[in-house]
Design a protein around this motif. Structure first.
Motif, PDB file in Angstrom:
ATOM      1  N   PRO A 193       1.530  27.456   6.656  1.00 38.41           N
ATOM      2  CA  PRO A 193       2.796  27.449   7.400  1.00 38.41           C
ATOM      3  C   PRO A 193       2.616  26.992   8.846  1.00 38.41           C
ATOM      4  O   PRO A 193       3.465  26.265   9.386  1.00 38.41           O
ATOM      5  CB  PRO A 193       3.255  28.913   7.333  1.00 38.41           C
ATOM      6  CG  PRO A 193       2.609  29.456   6.108  1.00 38.41           C
ATOM      7  CD  PRO A 193       1.273  28.771   6.037  1.00 38.41           C
ATOM      8  N   TYR A 194       1.531  27.407   9.483  1.00 35.13           N
ATOM      9  CA  TYR A 194       1.263  27.019  10.873  1.00 35.13           C
ATOM     10  C   TYR A 194       1.070  25.504  10.974  1.00 35.13           C
ATOM     11  O   TYR A 194       1.634  24.855  11.872  1.00 35.13           O
ATOM     12  CB  TYR A 194       0.021  27.750  11.372  1.00 35.13           C
ATOM     13  CG  TYR A 194      -0.408  27.389  12.778  1.00 35.13           C
ATOM     14  CD1 TYR A 194       0.231  27.957  13.879  1.00 35.13           C
ATOM     15  CD2 TYR A 194      -1.468  26.515  13.005  1.00 35.13           C
ATOM     16  CE1 TYR A 194      -0.174  27.644  15.180  1.00 35.13           C
ATOM     17  CE2 TYR A 194      -1.873  26.198  14.289  1.00 35.13           C
ATOM     18  CZ  TYR A 194      -1.222  26.766  15.375  1.00 35.13           C
ATOM     19  OH  TYR A 194      -1.623  26.450  16.660  1.00 35.13           O
ATOM     20  N   CYS A 195       0.287  24.933  10.074  1.00 29.88           N
ATOM     21  CA  CYS A 195       0.049  23.488  10.111  1.00 29.88           C
ATOM     22  C   CYS A 195       1.345  22.718   9.890  1.00 29.88           C
ATOM     23  O   CYS A 195       1.590  21.697  10.544  1.00 29.88           O
ATOM     24  CB  CYS A 195      -0.986  23.100   9.058  1.00 29.88           C
ATOM     25  SG  CYS A 195      -2.672  23.624   9.459  1.00 29.88           S
ATOM     26  N   LEU A 196       2.176  23.189   8.983  1.00 26.01           N
ATOM     27  CA  LEU A 196       3.455  22.534   8.725  1.00 26.01           C
ATOM     28  C   LEU A 196       4.337  22.568   9.970  1.00 26.01           C
ATOM     29  O   LEU A 196       4.949  21.555  10.349  1.00 26.01           O
ATOM     30  CB  LEU A 196       4.154  23.227   7.553  1.00 26.01           C
ATOM     31  CG  LEU A 196       5.426  22.574   7.021  1.00 26.01           C
ATOM     32  CD1 LEU A 196       5.144  21.162   6.507  1.00 26.01           C
ATOM     33  CD2 LEU A 196       6.032  23.421   5.906  1.00 26.01           C
ATOM     34  N   GLU A 197       4.364  23.711  10.623  1.00 28.07           N
ATOM     35  CA  GLU A 197       5.176  23.867  11.837  1.00 28.07           C
ATOM     36  C   GLU A 197       4.665  22.998  12.977  1.00 28.07           C
ATOM     37  O   GLU A 197       5.454  22.404  13.731  1.00 28.07           O
ATOM     38  CB  GLU A 197       5.164  25.343  12.264  1.00 28.07           C
ATOM     39  CG  GLU A 197       5.870  25.634  13.577  1.00 28.07           C
ATOM     40  CD  GLU A 197       5.648  27.065  14.026  1.00 28.07           C
ATOM     41  OE1 GLU A 197       5.310  27.263  15.207  1.00 28.07           O
ATOM     42  OE2 GLU A 197       5.791  27.978  13.200  1.00 28.07           O
ATOM     43  N   GLN A 198       3.342  22.886  13.105  1.00 29.64           N
ATOM     44  CA  GLN A 198       2.735  22.163  14.218  1.00 29.64           C
ATOM     45  C   GLN A 198       2.550  20.671  13.944  1.00 29.64           C
ATOM     46  O   GLN A 198       2.131  19.934  14.840  1.00 29.64           O
ATOM     47  CB  GLN A 198       1.365  22.780  14.544  1.00 29.64           C
ATOM     48  CG  GLN A 198       1.407  24.217  15.015  1.00 29.64           C
ATOM     49  CD  GLN A 198       1.977  24.354  16.405  1.00 29.64           C
ATOM     50  OE1 GLN A 198       1.661  23.571  17.297  1.00 29.64           O
ATOM     51  NE2 GLN A 198       2.835  25.354  16.615  1.00 29.64           N
ATOM     52  N   GLY A 199       2.807  20.228  12.726  1.00 29.58           N
ATOM     53  CA  GLY A 199       2.596  18.822  12.395  1.00 29.58           C
ATOM     54  C   GLY A 199       1.133  18.463  12.239  1.00 29.58           C
ATOM     55  O   GLY A 199       0.730  17.312  12.443  1.00 29.58           O
ATOM     56  N   ILE A 200       0.328  19.441  11.865  1.00 29.93           N
ATOM     57  CA  ILE A 200      -1.112  19.237  11.675  1.00 29.93           C
ATOM     58  C   ILE A 200      -1.372  18.822  10.226  1.00 29.93           C
ATOM     59  O   ILE A 200      -0.886  19.466   9.296  1.00 29.93           O
ATOM     60  CB  ILE A 200      -1.893  20.525  12.005  1.00 29.93           C
ATOM     61  CG1 ILE A 200      -1.709  20.881  13.489  1.00 29.93           C
ATOM     62  CG2 ILE A 200      -3.368  20.381  11.662  1.00 29.93           C
ATOM     63  CD1 ILE A 200      -2.234  22.265  13.854  1.00 29.93           C
ATOM     64  N   GLY A 201      -2.117  17.753  10.020  1.00 24.58           N
ATOM     65  CA  GLY A 201      -2.453  17.311   8.674  1.00 24.58           C
ATOM     66  C   GLY A 201      -3.362  18.302   7.979  1.00 24.58           C
ATOM     67  O   GLY A 201      -4.149  19.001   8.631  1.00 24.58           O
TER      68      GLY A 201
END
Length: 314
Positions: A193-201
């Motif tokens: 969820p954090y990566c999705l929110e931050q735009g992290i691949g």
């Protein structure tokens, strides 16, 4: 082969990549270099454009094999490599090993030489513990390498959410590589969820649980000396996971094998950019790659998967 964006990097990757750990030859039982080359060549023929390796795989041997495959078509392939474990691997009592940026850049340049290239598309910190000195050294080194144009994106290979947050303290973390599968859904709690929110691949390693999710292992399976799975049959969790795989087997068909089901599961998460199953032979690669076009999971599939694997989020 379908493609996805690697977070906000602007890099387009095939949703099935090639994980090059096993071809290093020192952790997954017997492997022949010629077969490894054929496996990677077949992957590229089938539309794979993402290869993931590391300096520690076979003590650099994996990178030298990758170099043979990317030669003369470097601009067509997204190459990811990792640094940070080599020194610990050689002498785990010598701490810290990567406490200064120049050490990290030196390791990076060693990888460049083995890969026979002048840049790496995605370069990962391969240390999964949160050592403040080493983390800060990586952040400094990565900033320099990006500024020089020798890396396009930087990341960290870890399953520790606190480390991901620490590494992204200034918002410059591009990619996370993590362990995620039907048998290990812990990443769904915080990191994905954090990566999705931050735009992290997100690059998923272990999508087949080191072969467990191919459905080919049994209680009688034995792994050779030198294979990282050698002690598995003696572990309490081994039979539990065999049972889970068997229960998931009802979702397979002629159109979708157990391994392809497992790959479709991780690709179903919106944060995931690419899954990197390994492959020692062209035949294994073909089975992996075709998962990109196999039937998507429907609601009935999802309900059964939840029943069998919900406990693996813990």
């Amino acid at each position: 082969m379908h493609h996805r964006q690697l977070g906000r990097t602007g890099i387009e990757v095939s949703e099935i990549g090639f994980g090059a750990w096993a071809i290093g030859g020192d952790a997954w039982g017997p492997v022949e270099d010629a077969a490894s080359i054929r496996a990677m060549e077949r992957a590229l023929e089938l539309g794979v454009n993402f290869i993931d390796t590391a300096d520690v795989y076979g003590n650099g041997h994996s990178e030298t094999l990758v170099a043979q495959v990317i030669k003369n078509r470097r601009d067509q392939i997204v190459v990811a490599s990792k640094g940070g474990l080599m020194g610990h691997h050689r002498d785990p009592k010598r701490e810290p090993v990567y406490d200064r940026p120049e050490k990290i850049i030196s390791a990076f340049e060693d990888s460049l030489r083995r890969l026979d290239t002048d840049y790496i598309d995605v370069y990962f910190d391969h240390i999964w513990w949160n050592n403040p000195r080493e983390t800060e050294a990586f952040l400094t080194a990565f900033a320099q390498l990006k500024q020089e144009g020798r890396v396009r994106a930087v990341g960290v290979s870890t399953d520790d959410f606190a480390y991901v947050q620490h590494f992204n303290q200034d918002g410059t973390l591009d990619v996370v590589q993590l362990d995620y599968s039907l048998l290990n859904r812990k990443a769904e709690q915080h990191i994905l969820p954090y990566c999705l929110e931050q735009g992290i691949g997100v690059v998923v390693r272990g999508p087949l649980r080191m072969g467990m999710l191919t459905g080919k292992f049994t209680a009688e399976t034995r792994f050779p000396e030198g294979d990282v799975r050698h002690g598995w049959p003696q572990e309490d969790w081994y039979q539990t996971q065999l049972d889970q795989v068997q229960q998931l087997g009802v979702l397979t068909s002629q159109e979708r094998s157990m391994g392809q089901l497992a790959l479709r599961f991780v690709l179903n998460h919106p944060a995931v950019s690419v899954a990197i199953p390994g492959g020692k032979t062209p035949e294994q690669v073909e089975q992996n790659v075709v998962a990109s076009t196999r039937p998507l999971l429907d609601e009935k599939d999802a309900q059964h998967i939840e029943t069998v694997t919900a406990g693996t989020r813990a």
